[in-house]
Write an enzyme that holds these catalytic residues in place. Structure first.
Site, mmCIF file in Angstrom:
data_model
loop_
_atom_site.group_PDB
_atom_site.id
_atom_site.type_symbol
_atom_site.label_atom_id
_atom_site.label_comp_id
_atom_site.label_asym_id
_atom_site.label_seq_id
_atom_site.Cartn_x
_atom_site.Cartn_y
_atom_site.Cartn_z
ATOM 1 N N LYS A 22 0.837 -1.212 0.000
ATOM 2 C CA LYS A 22 0.000 0.000 0.000
ATOM 3 C C LYS A 22 0.867 1.256 0.000
ATOM 4 O O LYS A 22 0.611 2.194 -0.756
ATOM 5 C CB LYS A 22 -0.889 -0.010 1.254
ATOM 6 C CG LYS A 22 -1.536 1.314 1.573
ATOM 7 C CD LYS A 22 -2.375 1.248 2.836
ATOM 8 C CE LYS A 22 -1.627 1.510 4.112
ATOM 9 N NZ LYS A 22 -1.307 2.922 4.409
ATOM 10 N N ASN A 23 1.884 1.283 0.854
ATOM 11 C CA ASN A 23 2.674 2.514 0.992
ATOM 12 C C ASN A 23 3.577 2.774 -0.210
ATOM 13 O O ASN A 23 4.131 3.865 -0.337
ATOM 14 C CB ASN A 23 3.503 2.482 2.282
ATOM 15 C CG ASN A 23 2.636 2.711 3.499
ATOM 16 O OD1 ASN A 23 1.444 2.997 3.381
ATOM 17 N ND2 ASN A 23 3.229 2.577 4.674
ATOM 18 N N ARG A 100 -4.456 10.638 4.700
ATOM 19 C CA ARG A 100 -3.372 11.623 4.703
ATOM 20 C C ARG A 100 -2.540 11.565 3.429
ATOM 21 O O ARG A 100 -2.064 12.577 2.939
ATOM 22 C CB ARG A 100 -2.410 11.357 5.863
ATOM 23 C CG ARG A 100 -2.957 11.519 7.219
ATOM 24 C CD ARG A 100 -1.864 11.230 8.218
ATOM 25 N NE ARG A 100 -0.723 12.103 7.998
ATOM 26 C CZ ARG A 100 -0.641 13.349 8.415
ATOM 27 N NH1 ARG A 100 -1.626 13.871 9.097
ATOM 28 N NH2 ARG A 100 0.422 14.071 8.159
ATOM 29 N N PRO A 130 3.216 16.936 11.126
ATOM 30 C CA PRO A 130 3.195 18.154 10.304
ATOM 31 C C PRO A 130 3.754 17.909 8.890
ATOM 32 O O PRO A 130 4.281 16.836 8.608
ATOM 33 C CB PRO A 130 4.121 19.098 11.080
ATOM 34 C CG PRO A 130 5.023 18.218 11.868
ATOM 35 C CD PRO A 130 4.262 16.952 12.140
ATOM 36 N N ASP A 132 5.837 20.367 7.453
ATOM 37 C CA ASP A 132 6.773 21.481 7.280
ATOM 38 C C ASP A 132 7.925 21.165 6.325
ATOM 39 O O ASP A 132 8.366 22.038 5.566
ATOM 40 C CB ASP A 132 7.309 21.934 8.648
ATOM 41 C CG ASP A 132 7.919 20.799 9.444
ATOM 42 O OD1 ASP A 132 7.290 19.725 9.492
ATOM 43 O OD2 ASP A 132 9.002 20.970 10.003
ATOM 44 N N ASP A 314 5.812 0.761 11.883
ATOM 45 C CA ASP A 314 4.575 0.098 11.465
ATOM 46 C C ASP A 314 4.499 -1.371 11.907
ATOM 47 O O ASP A 314 3.477 -2.028 11.679
ATOM 48 C CB ASP A 314 4.402 0.194 9.939
ATOM 49 C CG ASP A 314 3.966 1.588 9.505
ATOM 50 O OD1 ASP A 314 3.658 2.423 10.370
ATOM 51 O OD2 ASP A 314 3.952 1.844 8.279
ATOM 52 N N ILE A 336 9.557 7.288 16.351
ATOM 53 C CA ILE A 336 9.106 7.988 15.128
ATOM 54 C C ILE A 336 7.855 8.823 15.383
ATOM 55 O O ILE A 336 7.772 9.976 14.978
ATOM 56 C CB ILE A 336 8.829 6.981 13.979
ATOM 57 C CG1 ILE A 336 10.029 6.061 13.758
ATOM 58 C CG2 ILE A 336 8.447 7.716 12.691
ATOM 59 C CD1 ILE A 336 11.281 6.725 13.257
ATOM 60 N N ARG A 407 -8.149 -0.682 5.325
ATOM 61 C CA ARG A 407 -7.302 0.301 4.642
ATOM 62 C C ARG A 407 -5.984 -0.332 4.206
ATOM 63 O O ARG A 407 -5.378 0.120 3.233
ATOM 64 C CB ARG A 407 -6.977 1.473 5.581
ATOM 65 C CG ARG A 407 -8.139 2.384 5.872
ATOM 66 C CD ARG A 407 -7.666 3.568 6.685
ATOM 67 N NE ARG A 407 -6.364 3.984 6.212
ATOM 68 C CZ ARG A 407 -5.335 4.332 6.982
ATOM 69 N NH1 ARG A 407 -5.466 4.356 8.281
ATOM 70 N NH2 ARG A 407 -4.181 4.682 6.467
HETATM 71 C C1 UD1 Z 1 4.961 6.956 6.222
HETATM 72 C C2 UD1 Z 1 4.054 5.755 6.152
HETATM 73 C C3 UD1 Z 1 3.682 5.287 7.564
HETATM 74 C C4 UD1 Z 1 4.934 5.053 8.377
HETATM 75 C C5 UD1 Z 1 5.851 6.273 8.338
HETATM 76 C C6 UD1 Z 1 7.184 6.032 9.026
HETATM 77 C C7 UD1 Z 1 2.839 6.028 4.085
HETATM 78 C C8 UD1 Z 1 1.546 6.353 3.417
HETATM 79 N N1 UD1 Z 1 2.855 6.109 5.408
HETATM 80 O O1 UD1 Z 1 4.219 7.991 6.865
HETATM 81 O O2 UD1 Z 1 2.925 4.083 7.445
HETATM 82 O O3 UD1 Z 1 4.566 4.799 9.726
HETATM 83 O O4 UD1 Z 1 6.126 6.623 6.971
HETATM 84 O O5 UD1 Z 1 7.839 4.951 8.461
HETATM 85 O O6 UD1 Z 1 3.802 5.637 3.451
HETATM 86 N N2 UD1 Z 1 7.594 14.842 10.094
HETATM 87 C C9 UD1 Z 1 7.744 16.198 10.367
HETATM 88 N N3 UD1 Z 1 7.607 17.101 9.330
HETATM 89 C C10 UD1 Z 1 7.337 16.691 8.054
HETATM 90 C C11 UD1 Z 1 7.197 15.317 7.780
HETATM 91 C C12 UD1 Z 1 7.324 14.416 8.825
HETATM 92 O O7 UD1 Z 1 8.003 16.588 11.509
HETATM 93 O O8 UD1 Z 1 7.226 17.569 7.164
HETATM 94 C C13 UD1 Z 1 7.727 13.860 11.201
HETATM 95 C C14 UD1 Z 1 6.412 13.092 11.446
HETATM 96 O O9 UD1 Z 1 5.528 13.817 12.284
HETATM 97 C C15 UD1 Z 1 6.938 11.815 12.087
HETATM 98 C C16 UD1 Z 1 8.298 11.600 11.391
HETATM 99 O O10 UD1 Z 1 8.644 12.861 10.811
HETATM 100 O O11 UD1 Z 1 7.131 12.019 13.473
HETATM 101 C C17 UD1 Z 1 8.277 10.557 10.283
HETATM 102 O O12 UD1 Z 1 7.218 10.872 9.397
HETATM 103 P P1 UD1 Z 1 7.217 10.430 7.866
HETATM 104 O O13 UD1 Z 1 8.412 9.575 7.584
HETATM 105 O O14 UD1 Z 1 6.978 11.620 7.025
HETATM 106 O O15 UD1 Z 1 5.922 9.477 7.819
HETATM 107 P P2 UD1 Z 1 4.747 9.506 6.755
HETATM 108 O O16 UD1 Z 1 5.275 9.727 5.391
HETATM 109 O O17 UD1 Z 1 3.656 10.367 7.261
#
Ligand code: UD1
Length: 430
Positions: A22-23, A100, A130, A132, A314, A336, A407
């Protein structure tokens, strides 16, 4: 609001076919927006998140065709995506609220059309999450970003420009979004501290097959030389390592033996090492894994989640549940996400012995037995952890809010029944 009813105590044995990830599929679908030509994805899982993403793309003007396929004797889906022109550049609240990952349209639309409006996803059950890094990276690539009425409005009238980006967190989502955006930018983009998850490698490989120039795949530094245009391709989605890891735990927790077909052990090295250290026998071939815990006494292990190739967040909830059946105490540390022990209070209702310290760590102690109960979880992976607990609990467990599982786990009950679980779905009228 369907439910799952599980009668615990069955040892699971046999084979489970692992679906496409899925991811990986979600960003691959959005990458199709980068070209006017047809992009065909094979080995696609039939999941509600894929259907949600398809609805969003149709709303943007994408023509989607689907048909059934069979890979190694197992049914899956083929989807073709073609977007000769965009009919909308808006990803509305209702789509992003449901999923998301809708934010993956940001990079492609801005790169191709130089404009996009995306409803900002809020926080979710597991953390604040976030965006950002996505937004500041696009700004460094020349985009003008405005937040208005809950929407990100991004403009790049002259097109995006290459930039040297240093991520402060190796974010999966930001790496995918910027990777897609940079393929059509003017000049070269470098992403330092890029995420290295296998799903990102899968996306980069497909983008290169579409004519992109990405190097450093699999490393923390990705270099993307922008090109004028991308073309169509046919791509097979990588196998789902989280689904494979989840069923590996199902074998271990029931002291059974399951062969995971179409699984990629190379993407699961840290979880497989932990299982081996616990005492589970693991046999690997390049595209299958045998998880054999028959007659095993398992030993508890400490786990800390980390970015790939570290232990995946995950799989944290599933391994935490497994530790309830292992000797000694195990410390589970989540690094994480800031709120990812929501499954613990539900497991405690089934008789688990777990102490959560703050938001970051939990001590799990071995228990003789779990007892069936009515439970519910607030996210996908935590829901699977409750299914695992139900598989070993004495008596009947009812897992509510099955839509979380729908999902991300294709044909969950069918796959578990195929290896001997007593699990049925109770359909509830809407
Ligand atoms: C993706 C996966 C999710 C998995 C995660 C970590 C998908 C659809 N989802 O989520 O299943 O658990 O990777 O392996 O593929 N962060 C920030 N700012 C940003 C982006 C991220 O602070 O702009 C933080 C997030 O809040 C989190 C950490 O970075 O604490 C990791 O997030 P991220 O790797 O971006 O996870 P996702 O892409 O949301």
């Amino acid at each position: 609001m369907d439910k799952l009813k599980i009668n615990g105590g069955k040892k699971l044995t046999g084979q489970i076919h692992i679906s496409g990830a899925k991811n990986a599929a979600l960003p691959l679908i959005c990458a199709s927006l980068l070209t006017q030509e047809r992009v065909t994805l094979t080995n696609m899982p039939a999941l509600s998140d894929i259907r949600s993403m398809n609805l969003l793309l149709e709303q943007l003007g994408t023509k989607i065709e689907s048909r059934d396929d069979v890979i190694d004797g197992n049914p899956c889906k083929i989807y073709s995506y073609q977007t000769p022109e965009l009919s909308s550049l808006i990803a509305p609240y209702d789509y992003v609220r449901k999923m998301r990952a809708s934010y993956y349209v940001l990079g492609p639309l801005l790169a191709r059309e130089h404009y996009v409006e995306l409803s900002l996803p809020g926080g979710c059950a597991i953390g604040a999450r976030p965006m950002d890094i996505h937004l500041s990276s696009l700004e460094q690539m020349g985009a003008d970003i405005e937040i208005k009425n809950g929407y990100v409005i991004a403009r790049a009238p002259e097109g995006l420009k290459g930039a040297h980006l240093i991520f402060n967190i190796a974010s999966v989502g930001a790496t995918c979004n910027i990777l897609m955006a940079a393929t059509l930018a003017h000049g070269t983009t470098v992403i330092e501290n890029a995420a290295r998850e296998p799903e990102i490698g899968d996306l980069a490989e497909m983008l290169n097959a579409m004519g992109a120039k990405i190097s450093g795949i699999g490393s923390p530094v990705l270099t993307i030389e922008g090109v004028e245009k991308l073309h169509g391709t046919v791509h097979k989605v990588i196998s789902d390592r989280i689904e494979a890891g989840s069923y590996a735990v199902a074998a271990a927790i029931t002291r059974g033996k399951i062969e995971l077909l179409n699984a990629l052990p190379s993407t699961l090295q840290t979880p497989l090492r932990i299982l081996r250290e616990m005492g589970v026998r693991i046999t690997e071939t390049p595209n299958s894994i045998v998880v054999d815990a028959e007659g095993c006494r398992l030993e508890g292990k400490d786990i800390m989640t980390d970015y790939y190739p570290g232990f995946p967040t995950d799989l944290q909830a599933q391994f935490l549940t497994l530790m309830l059946t292992a000797e000694g105490a195990s410390m589970i540390t989540e690094t994480i996400f800031e709120n990812r022990f929501m499954h613990v209070p539900e497991l405690m209702r089934m008789g688990a012995n777990i102490n959560v310290h703050g938001h970051a760590s939990a001590i799990v102690r071995s228990v003789k037995k779990l007892y069936g109960a009515q439970v519910m979880a607030t996210d996908l992976r935590a829901s699977f952890a409750l299914v695992l607990a139900g598989l070993i609990a004495e008596g009947e467990t009812i897992v509510n809010r099955v839509y979380h599982l729908d999902r991300g786990y294709e044909k969950l009950e069918e796959k578990l029944r195929g290896v001997g679980a007593d699990i049925v779905r109770i359909k509830e009228p809407d």
